[in-house]
Structure formats: structure tokens, C-alpha cells
Scaffold this motif. Structure first.
Motif, mmCIF file in Angstrom:
data_model
loop_
_atom_site.group_PDB
_atom_site.id
_atom_site.type_symbol
_atom_site.label_atom_id
_atom_site.label_comp_id
_atom_site.label_asym_id
_atom_site.label_seq_id
_atom_site.Cartn_x
_atom_site.Cartn_y
_atom_site.Cartn_z
ATOM 1 N N LEU A 162 -8.064 5.279 -2.496
ATOM 2 C CA LEU A 162 -8.748 4.101 -1.952
ATOM 3 C C LEU A 162 -10.220 4.161 -2.333
ATOM 4 C CD1 LEU A 162 -7.163 3.934 1.629
ATOM 5 C CD2 LEU A 162 -6.453 2.741 -0.463
ATOM 6 N N LEU A 167 -13.752 -1.351 2.671
ATOM 7 C CA LEU A 167 -12.369 -1.112 3.055
ATOM 8 C C LEU A 167 -12.266 -0.002 4.090
ATOM 9 C CD1 LEU A 167 -9.324 -1.595 2.687
ATOM 10 C CD2 LEU A 167 -9.384 0.018 0.767
ATOM 11 N N TYR A 176 -4.800 -4.020 9.486
ATOM 12 C CA TYR A 176 -3.601 -3.813 8.672
ATOM 13 C C TYR A 176 -3.787 -4.519 7.331
ATOM 14 C CZ TYR A 176 -0.990 -2.064 12.723
ATOM 15 O OH TYR A 176 -0.546 -1.327 13.796
ATOM 16 N N PHE A 177 -3.201 -3.910 6.267
ATOM 17 C CA PHE A 177 -3.292 -4.503 4.941
ATOM 18 C C PHE A 177 -1.902 -4.542 4.303
ATOM 19 C CE2 PHE A 177 -7.536 -2.942 5.768
ATOM 20 C CZ PHE A 177 -8.345 -3.962 5.294
ATOM 21 N N LEU A 178 -1.525 -5.731 3.825
ATOM 22 C CA LEU A 178 -0.248 -5.908 3.138
ATOM 23 C C LEU A 178 -0.470 -5.753 1.637
ATOM 24 C CD1 LEU A 178 2.775 -6.672 3.334
ATOM 25 C CD2 LEU A 178 2.071 -9.063 3.060
ATOM 26 N N LEU A 179 0.261 -4.817 1.006
ATOM 27 C CA LEU A 179 0.096 -4.521 -0.412
ATOM 28 C C LEU A 179 1.017 -5.397 -1.259
ATOM 29 C CD1 LEU A 179 -0.097 -0.625 -0.184
ATOM 30 C CD2 LEU A 179 -1.945 -2.312 -0.072
ATOM 31 N N PRO A 180 0.727 -5.563 -2.559
ATOM 32 C CA PRO A 180 1.543 -6.428 -3.430
ATOM 33 C C PRO A 180 3.019 -6.032 -3.483
ATOM 34 C CG PRO A 180 -0.539 -5.924 -4.489
ATOM 35 C CD PRO A 180 -0.468 -5.068 -3.254
ATOM 36 N N ASP A 181 3.328 -4.742 -3.307
ATOM 37 C CA ASP A 181 4.721 -4.307 -3.374
ATOM 38 C C ASP A 181 5.465 -4.502 -2.054
ATOM 39 O OD1 ASP A 181 3.479 -2.422 -1.849
ATOM 40 O OD2 ASP A 181 4.117 -0.689 -3.041
ATOM 41 N N SER A 183 4.682 -3.204 0.910
ATOM 42 C CA SER A 183 4.353 -2.181 1.906
ATOM 43 C C SER A 183 3.001 -2.528 2.545
ATOM 44 C CB SER A 183 4.289 -0.801 1.250
ATOM 45 O OG SER A 183 3.331 -0.779 0.217
ATOM 46 N N TYR A 184 2.670 -1.817 3.625
ATOM 47 C CA TYR A 184 1.403 -2.107 4.300
ATOM 48 C C TYR A 184 0.739 -0.816 4.752
ATOM 49 C CZ TYR A 184 4.120 -1.464 8.602
ATOM 50 O OH TYR A 184 4.912 -0.953 9.594
ATOM 51 N N MET A 185 -0.566 -0.907 4.908
ATOM 52 C CA MET A 185 -1.356 0.224 5.381
ATOM 53 C C MET A 185 -1.857 -0.089 6.795
ATOM 54 S SD MET A 185 -3.687 1.518 2.168
ATOM 55 C CE MET A 185 -4.725 0.068 2.258
#
Length: 223
Positions: A162, A167, A176-181, A183-185
Motif C-alpha cells: 500500500l 490512504l 472499507y475499500f472495495l478492490l477491482p477483483d 475483494s475488500y480491505m
């Protein structure tokens, strides 16, 4: 938050810590609980600027708690205060102030807002919440500070490659962060557990009841 006791005497069963000031951290704001006779002189001796008082909470309309109120309000007028002040008490305090202004022929340069105490949340800002609980004609106060964010786990963030910047702050704020694939962080996965805020309980009578015990449990207690 700093607690400054303003009473002349030592606490005992007859006379408790019924007048004190709360100096809020990272702010010049001061919350004053009760206003005894000569309160403004005690504030000066404690190196507290009366112009920093933003709120006055009167726990009971007893002469010991309000005898210095009009003098303090007049002193604020004399030092040129223009900022509003908020007073929290039973509804009768409004008429007390109006009568004092009428017979002393005094008008203040600032606005005075009176708020009636009730059970529930009465004051809230970014860092503090003040709750009031009633028992007959008595009031119990509980002041809770906002919980502190846990320490950010920098090594784990670097493991996930990261980029250091804004960020990190958003993750520390539990975003929370939604990733392109897909999944989320979760921000809470990148920091240690939050530290709970402190709790200050103020009970202005000497007899204990169930609600006062529950409120004062695991709290800094003033009586």
C-alpha cells in the motif's frame, strides 16, 4: 481533560466536590459545574481565564450552587465578552437570571442560552459526550470521551504494497475499500484495537442508588 476543583473546603459527607471546572484537551473551552460564591476569584487563583467558559452546568438550584452565577456573568460582560454562553439547569434558572438583570439594570453584550436538564444526551462535540440521569430532583452526570484509534500497523500495510499517503489515514479511521477483483480491505485489519475513552461520573448526593452505582462503575468518580 483536566479536572479543577473550585471548592473552598475539603470534601466530606455534608459538603462534597460540588463546584469544579473541566478543561478540555486541545481546546481553550472550559465547562463549569456549579457557580459558588466567589467562584470567579477562585478561577483567577487557578489561572483560569473566565472568558474561556463556554458552558455552565448547574446540578441543583441551591444557593450554594448559584450564588456566584450573576457575579460571573457580570464579570464576563465587563471583560468585553461577545461569545454566546450556554447554561444547563432546571427551567427556573431562566427566571432567576431575568430577575437579576431587571433589578440590577444590567444587560449583557453576549447571548445567554438556557437549556433544561433531562435524562439523556445533553451536550455533544467531536471529543466529548455528556449524559444526564435524573433521580427525583437530583441529577447524575456521566461524561464520556471519544475512543482513540489504535496504532496503525505500518509493517502490514507495506506487506500489502500500500502506497503511503492519505490512504493510511482512511484505513486508520476504519474505512472499507472495495478492490477491482471484488475483494475488500477493512481498516480495522491494519491497526491495533481502539483504546476506550475515559468516563467521568459526577454524583451530587451522598446516598447511593442502583442507577448511580451502575453509572459510576469503572468511572472516575466525583462526589
Amino acid at each position: 481533560m483536566e479536572i479543577i476543583v473550585l471548592t473552598h473546603y475539603l470534601p466530606n459527607l455534608q459538603k462534597g466536590t460540588n463546584c469544579f471546572a473541566l478543561k478540555l484537551i486541545q481546546s481553550k473551552e472550559i465547562w463549569l459545574f456549579n457557580c459558588i460564591e466567589g467562584c470567579q476569584h477562585i478561577l483567577v487563583k487557578k489561572n483560569i481565564k473566565i472568558n474561556h467558559i463556554s458552558k455552565i452546568i448547574l446540578t441543583e438550584l441551591h444557593v450554594n450552587n448559584i450564588s456566584g452565577l450573576i457575579g460571573l456573568l457580570s464579570s464576563l460582560h465587563l471583560v468585553g465578552r461577545t461569545q454566546d454562553i450556554h447554561i444547563y439547569s432546571q427551567k427556573e434558572v431562566k427566571y432567576y437570571i431575568e430577575i437579576a438583570k431587571k433589578y440590577s439594570q444590567t444587560n449583557f453584550k453576549y447571548n445567554i442560552y438556557t437549556h433544561r436538564l433531562y435524562t439523556g444526551l445533553i451536550i455533544q462535540n467531536q471529543k466529548y459526550k455528556l449524559y444526564t440521569f435524573t433521580h427525583t430532583s437530583k441529577f447524575i452526570f456521566s461524561m464520556i470521551t471519544k475512543e482513540l484509534n489504535g496504532i496503525f500497523r505500518l509493517s502490514k500495510a507495506k506487506t500489502f504494497n500500500l502506497i503511503q499517503g492519505p490512504l493510511y489515514g482512511k484505513l486508520k479511521a476504519d474505512n472499507y475499500f472495495l478492490l477491482p477483483d471484488g475483494s475488500y480491505m477493512k481498516g480495522q485489519d491494519f491497526k491495533y484495537n481502539n483504546k476506550s475513552g475515559s468516563n467521568l461520573a459526577f454524583i451530587n448526593y451522598k446516598y447511593h442508588y442502583r442507577n448511580s452505582y451502575e453509572i459510576s462503575n469503572q468511572s472516575i468518580l466525583l462526589k
